[in-house]
Scaffold this motif. Structure first.
Motif: not given
Length: 112
Positions: A7-9, A58, A60, A81, A88-90
């Motif tokens: 999961i990112i910007r 976001k 995915k 990322a 920034d995400g996971k």
């Protein structure tokens, strides 16, 4: 095999995709999603005042890779990322029992 869900910007997607392509990881699925984590949304200013956005847009990114490629793909995604800011995400790594290519019925690593 493993499935990597990142999961990112949204604005980092092209950079991540190019970095993965460069290393030979071109197969992926991208979905537009919304979510929240520690960032817990943001407050925006508008002419009429403030309002709160609870769920932020976001992207995915889903990629299935061989077990031996997991760390390399995770490193590529993290490096490409990262902005250094919260949100920034996971990345989630899940086991994949099998893969079947629909066109040829190939299975397993040959179908990735």
């Amino acid at each position: 095999m493993k499935k990597i869900e990142a999961i990112i910007r949204p604005e980092r997607l092209d950079v991540v995709r190019e970095a993965l392509d460069e290393k030979g990881f071109s197969g992926m699925t991208v979905t537009q999603v919304e979510g929240r984590g520690r960032q817990k949304g943001i407050t925006l200013q508008w002419r009429a005042g403030e309002y709160r956005v609870e769920f932020l847009p976001k992207v995915k990114l889903e990629i299935v890779v061989k077990d031996e490629d997991v760390e390399q793909v995770v490193d590529i995604i993290c490096d490409a990322a990262a902005t250094g800011k919260i949100g920034d995400g996971k990345i989630f790594i899940l086991p994949v029992e099998d893969v079947v290519r629909v066109r040829t019925k190939e299975r397993g690593k040959d179908a990735i």
